[in-house]
Design a protein around this motif. Structure first.
Motif, PDB file in Angstrom:
ATOM      1  N   GLY A 126       0.803  -1.202   0.000  1.00  0.00           N
ATOM      2  CA  GLY A 126       0.000   0.000   0.000  1.00  0.00           C
ATOM      3  C   GLY A 126       0.842   1.261   0.000  1.00  0.00           C
ATOM      4  O   GLY A 126       2.079   1.217   0.037  1.00  0.00           O
ATOM      5  N   GLY A 127       0.164   2.386  -0.022  1.00  0.00           N
ATOM      6  CA  GLY A 127       0.857   3.662   0.027  1.00  0.00           C
ATOM      7  C   GLY A 127       1.565   3.901   1.342  1.00  0.00           C
ATOM      8  O   GLY A 127       2.409   4.792   1.453  1.00  0.00           O
ATOM      9  N   ASP A 128       1.248   3.079   2.359  1.00  0.00           N
ATOM     10  CA  ASP A 128       1.897   3.206   3.664  1.00  0.00           C
ATOM     11  C   ASP A 128       3.234   2.476   3.726  1.00  0.00           C
ATOM     12  O   ASP A 128       3.919   2.527   4.750  1.00  0.00           O
ATOM     13  N   PHE A 129       3.623   1.783   2.657  1.00  0.00           N
ATOM     14  CA  PHE A 129       4.874   1.031   2.665  1.00  0.00           C
ATOM     15  C   PHE A 129       6.040   1.998   2.529  1.00  0.00           C
ATOM     16  O   PHE A 129       6.145   2.736   1.549  1.00  0.00           O
ATOM     17  N   ASP A 183      -3.447   4.246  -2.791  1.00  0.00           N
ATOM     18  CA  ASP A 183      -4.583   4.513  -1.900  1.00  0.00           C
ATOM     19  C   ASP A 183      -4.949   3.295  -1.051  1.00  0.00           C
ATOM     20  O   ASP A 183      -6.010   3.264  -0.426  1.00  0.00           O
ATOM     21  N   GLY A 184      -4.078   2.297  -1.021  1.00  0.00           N
ATOM     22  CA  GLY A 184      -4.346   1.097  -0.247  1.00  0.00           C
ATOM     23  C   GLY A 184      -3.410   0.963   0.940  1.00  0.00           C
ATOM     24  O   GLY A 184      -2.472   1.745   1.118  1.00  0.00           O
ATOM     25  N   ASP A 218      -4.555 -10.607  14.809  1.00  0.00           N
ATOM     26  CA  ASP A 218      -5.184  -9.751  13.807  1.00  0.00           C
ATOM     27  C   ASP A 218      -4.610 -10.083  12.436  1.00  0.00           C
ATOM     28  O   ASP A 218      -3.395 -10.315  12.298  1.00  0.00           O
ATOM     29  N   THR A 219      -5.466 -10.134  11.436  1.00  0.00           N
ATOM     30  CA  THR A 219      -5.040 -10.278  10.050  1.00  0.00           C
ATOM     31  C   THR A 219      -5.830  -9.289   9.209  1.00  0.00           C
ATOM     32  O   THR A 219      -7.062  -9.334   9.195  1.00  0.00           O
ATOM     33  N   GLN A 220      -5.122  -8.407   8.529  1.00  0.00           N
ATOM     34  CA  GLN A 220      -5.746  -7.433   7.631  1.00  0.00           C
ATOM     35  C   GLN A 220      -5.144  -7.639   6.243  1.00  0.00           C
ATOM     36  O   GLN A 220      -4.002  -7.257   5.979  1.00  0.00           O
ATOM     37  N   LEU A 221      -5.920  -8.264   5.348  1.00  0.00           N
ATOM     38  CA  LEU A 221      -5.402  -8.551   4.007  1.00  0.00           C
ATOM     39  C   LEU A 221      -5.111  -7.284   3.215  1.00  0.00           C
ATOM     40  O   LEU A 221      -4.150  -7.221   2.436  1.00  0.00           O
ATOM     41  N   ASN A 222      -5.963  -6.294   3.359  1.00  0.00           N
ATOM     42  CA  ASN A 222      -5.773  -5.002   2.678  1.00  0.00           C
ATOM     43  C   ASN A 222      -5.529  -5.206   1.187  1.00  0.00           C
ATOM     44  O   ASN A 222      -6.304  -5.890   0.539  1.00  0.00           O
ATOM     45  N   VAL A 223      -4.433  -4.679   0.622  1.00  0.00           N
ATOM     46  CA  VAL A 223      -4.224  -4.770  -0.824  1.00  0.00           C
ATOM     47  C   VAL A 223      -4.017  -6.207  -1.289  1.00  0.00           C
ATOM     48  O   VAL A 223      -4.187  -6.519  -2.480  1.00  0.00           O
TER      49      VAL A 223
END
Length: 314
Positions: free
Chosen positions: A49-52, A75-76, A96-101
């Motif tokens: 994502g853009g947070d990487f 935007d992910g 917690d698991t957040q698959l996101n992109v």
């Protein structure tokens, strides 16, 4: 030679009895690439994502890994996993698991990634693994990892992919689950009948075993007094194993090549668990790896003096 790996690039939050990290670089493709890059050029394929952070892309490039196939979805958010390990580090609870992109990931391989000499399919949906096999240009060696989830919900698709690869790398429990065989060797022999020429059974703190049509070879885990975090150890092992095979492809994938690869995978995994996440492997040197492989080789040395057994006595 070149290696393409398709899998997750992630952020992890991990707590062990020896400390914790709220956000650290992780993911199967990340751990694999950091290990395999000691041996050859590696191209990881996966979404972030853009947070990487740019700094984490630089970690991936530590030994020249090519990150052109890392897809940045601005935007992910990057795949995220959080977990806590028990006191002996063998039990793990996912918090917690957040698959996101990663939830909508469709692999996009550049021509260079498609033209790889070696392909590693990390733990993703079997249907995606099949698509990747269709897309690559006949690599000389292919290896695959999976997990109990896909055995439970997509076994037929997984078996179909296993039939198309040279090497299957699973833990011993997954091999038994996949085949319904309670015995590790029997499970591996069945899988060899499906098409692969080698099966590697990861056995955690007990090491790993290699089974081919002609041989059985096992190595213990490297004995360590300090183990901090096992996250990514299996993928690091796979990176060392597959990377070593890639380095010796010119002479063919012989049992000798595979046994040597087992030693390098074992050594690299042992460094991975000494610190959190990618921290130790990022600054690892080739000399340190060779030294540990030499030590592993020495563990098997002993002088054999044939005893007189009861059945030999007249």
């Amino acid at each position: 030679m070149s290696i393409t790996v398709v899998g997750s690039l992630a952020y992890d939050a991990v707590k062990t009895p020896f400390g914790q990290r709220e956000r650290m670089l992780g993911g199967a493709a990340t751990h694999f690439a950091l290990a395999a890059s000691f041996f050859d050029t590696v191209r990881p394929v996966g979404p972030v994502g853009g947070d990487f952070a740019d700094a984490d892309l630089e970690v991936l490039r530590t030994r020249g890994t090519v990150t052109d196939d890392v897809e940045v979805i601005a935007d992910g958010k990057t795949f995220f996993w959080a977990g806590e390990y028990g006191w002996d580090l063998n039990s793990r609870e996912t918090l917690d698991t957040q698959l996101n992109v990663f939830e909508t990931f469709v692999p996009k391989l550049s021509p260079a990634a498609q033209a790889c000499d070696v392909l590693f399919l990390a733990n993703i949906q079997p249907e995606l693994q099949a698509q990747i096999l269709d897309a690559v240009d006949g690599p000389a060696f292919t290896a695959l990892d999976s997990m109990n989830l896909w055995i439970d919900i997509a076994r037929d698709a997984l078996v179909g992919v296993i039939e198309r690869v040279d090497c299957l790398i699973l833990n011993d429990a997954e091999l038994r689950q996949l085949t319904g065989k309670p015995n590790l060797v029997a499970a591996a022999r069945e899988i060899l009948g499906w098409g692969p020429t080698a099966v590697v059974a990861k056995q955690g703190e007990y090491g790993a075993a290699l089974i081919t049509a002609a041989s059985f070879f096992a190595l213990p885990a490297f004995p360590l007094e300090t183990v901090v975090d096992p996250t990514g150890a299996g993928d690091t092992f796979a990176g060392g194993f597959v990377g070593s095979v890639a380095q010796h492809l010119a002479g063919g994938v012989t049992d000798e090549v595979l046994c040597r690869a087992m030693a390098y995978g074992t050594a690299l995994a042992s460094f991975n668990v000494e610190e959190f996440g990618t921290e130790r492997v990022t600054r690892l040197t080739a000399d340190e790896i060779h030294e540990r492989v030499s030590a592993l080789h020495g563990f098997g040395r002993f002088t054999l003096q044939t005893p007189v057994l009861t059945g030999d006595r007249s």
